[in-house]
Design an enzyme around this catalytic site. Structure first.
Site: not given
Length: 572
Positions: A308-309
């Protein structure tokens, strides 16, 4: 004089921050601007108005003919496609009048409303998309099968148990409100304890700074692959989505396959951390972890993997390393991680300059974006699944969904520092600098095409956060071998796809650095589905991209000991 006096600007920000507490961080402008854009163009479009009126008349005719056929004992084909509006329609009563006619009336109205919301020529593209999104969510809320007084699947269950479900639902509602008021986790989460049933893979914290802890997990085999693995989770949530219960822990799986695994555990920021920058997560996070691994295991390549991030900041770090001639990465794996934000999915619908300024003022007031605002945003994106369904199941029928380790993790949320989140939203979401060739690190622009380590990309079919088509676009900007996996599941559940997980499958394909680009739809059509977990394919890929040398596992007794895993920061 054009500059706003400082004290007046403070008044503006304080007012917007107060309003943001009421709207859960959503800018009213994002909604009103879309409506005004639609209303203006619809009023200036007599042809569209006639088209809507004609379609309404056609729908009425179709519904009348369908009703007449039904009432005469025939079994005609439904006049309107369901298109996903099928929740809570299990009872056979939905197939016979009057509920069947009510359902068809609603479906016809729904298709007409969505057409009218998106039809006017000349609207801003983002407003057109917003109007369609808002209309669909309003229609979900008004659907007859969401009404417990109409839906036989609901009221028959209520009558069958004599109202016991309603009583239990009221108890559930009261309990949930009490838990929210006292900042307690949701019901059932107490059965999952970090360090015991979750995040329980044995290991040691070997490094700590003011932003993260680095965990090294104890080896489980007599020999290990020469190249260690660094896992970089997102800091929007706790790291242990990658180390859930022993049966579906990615960390335990990798350790069991003979890998030395390191994990970053981010500290949960507070208001005092308001000035933490996005680049701090690269320098004090990814780079600090790589430097410590190099110090502990010198001379070895490193398999770096970001989720993800965490994958986004890892890609930024990898491009910076490539620019600066740092060749420590043996491979790069990005799981449900975006690098191009031009098609960033439903999250982009309400991210514009007005929305970002609104969030900035709210974070300016508090120093962080707190967990309630983030949870509220995700619930709005999936209101039918996360709000309407829960209201009916939990509070009308009194049937709670059994808590799982993934659900318990999802409730253990973190905050986002003001400066970092502002830079992330503006630099990546709004301006898409990374793939536009305008993202600078330490004063110099970086480029994804400089990365020459082989790349393993994973997208998930039902991802609302990082749509797989957006994840796939990394191939457009890379000049290295890229292996792409499309797996079943969503943003979280698709990544937690342990071997033996039922109903899991994936598609996989590899493109050489000089291969012609294939668009995502064509790629998916050509890639054959494979049953099972993509973890196994990834483990084989990691072994192939390493030296295949097996060495003695690291001496855990000789490593720094700052505390046993899961460490200190996971509890903040």
């Amino acid at each position: 004089m054009t500059d706003t006096p400082r004290h007046f600007e403070t008044l503006d920000r304080a007012q917007r921050a107060a309003l943001a507490h009421v709207t859960q961080g959503i800018s009213p402008y994002a909604l009103w601007s879309a409506y005004l854009d639609w209303a203006t163009h619809y009023a200036m479009s007599p042809g569209t108005q006639l088209d809507v009126a004609e379609r309404a008349a056609e729908n009425a005719g179709k519904l009348w003919l369908y009703a007449a056929a039904k009432m005469s004992g025939q079994n005609p084909a439904p006049p309107f496609p369901a298109n996903g509006w099928t929740s809570f329609q299990e009872d056979p009563a939905w197939q016979a009048p009057p509920l069947d006619l009510l359902r068809q009336w609603y479906l016809g109205l729904s298709h007409l409303a969505v057409f009218a919301a998106e039809a006017p020529r000349g609207m801003q593209t983002i407003d057109q998309t917003r109007m369609g999104f808002i209309t669909r969510h309003l229609l979900d809320a008004l659907a007859p099968w969401s009404n417990p007084f109409i839906n036989p699947d609901i009221w028959k269950k209520v009558l069958a148990d004599g109202g016991a479900g309603l009583a239990k639902g009221l108890q559930n509602l009261i309990e949930d409100r009490q838990r929210e008021a006292s900042s307690q986790p949701p019901a059932g989460a107490e059965g999952f304890v970090v360090g015991k049933t979750l995040a329980a893979t044995p290991g040691e914290v070997v490094f700590r700074n003011d932003l993260m802890e680095l965990i090294c997990y104890r080896p489980a085999t007599e020999a290990v692959a020469a190249e260690p693995i660094l896992l970089v989770p997102a800091w929007i949530m706790k790291y242990y989505i990658l180390d859930l219960s022993p049966g579906n822990s990615l960390v335990r799986f990798l350790v069991g396959r003979g890998h030395t695994v390191f994990m970053i555990s981010w500290r949960n920021p507070t208001a005092e951390d308001r000035n933490l920058a996005l680049d701090d997560y690269r320098s004090k996070g990814v780079m600090a972890a790589l430097d410590e691994i190099t110090r502990l295991l010198p001379g070895r390549g490193i398999h770096a993997c970001g989720y993800c991030l965490g994958g986004t900041i890892l890609a930024i770090a990898a491009a910076t390393m490539a620019r600066d001639g740092d060749r420590r990465l043996a491979s790069l794996s990005l799981l449900a991680a975006q690098t191009d934000f031009s098609e960033a999915g439903e999250l982009m619908l309400f991210v514009d300059d007005s929305q970002v300024a609104f969030l900035e003022d709210m974070m300016w007031d508090r120093g962080v974006l707190d967990t309630k605002q983030m949870a509220g945003a995700f619930r709005i994106l999936r209101s039918n699944e996360l709000i309407l369904s829960r209201i009916i199941h939990d509070y009308v029928l009194g049937e709670r969904e059994a808590m799982t380790d993934l659900m318990a993790w999802n409730a253990d949320q973190t905050r986002m520092p003001y400066l970092m989140h502002s830079q992330y939203l503006r630099g990546l979401f709004l301006e898409n600098r990374l793939t536009a060739g305008r993202y600078a690190v330490e004063g110099r622009v970086i480029a994804l095409r400089d990365i020459d380590a082989p790349v393993f990309l994973v997208g998930t079919e039902k991802d609302h956060i990082a749509p797989w088509q957006s994840v796939y676009k990394f191939r457009l900007f890379a000049d290295t071998e890229v292996t792409f996996v499309l797996t079943t599941g969503g943003h979280n559940a698709g990544i937690v796809s342990e071997p033996g997980h039922r109903h899991r499958s994936f598609r996989i394909g590899t493109a050489a650095h000089d291969a012609k680009y294939v668009d995502p739809v064509s790629w998916a059509a050509a890639a054959e589905p494979r049953e099972g977990s993509w973890w196994l394919a990834w483990a084989d890929w990691l072994e192939a991209k390493g030296t295949r040398a097996m060495v003695a596992p690291p001496d855990m007794d000789a490593m720094p000991k700052l505390g046993a895993a899961p460490g200190r920061y996971v509890f903040t």
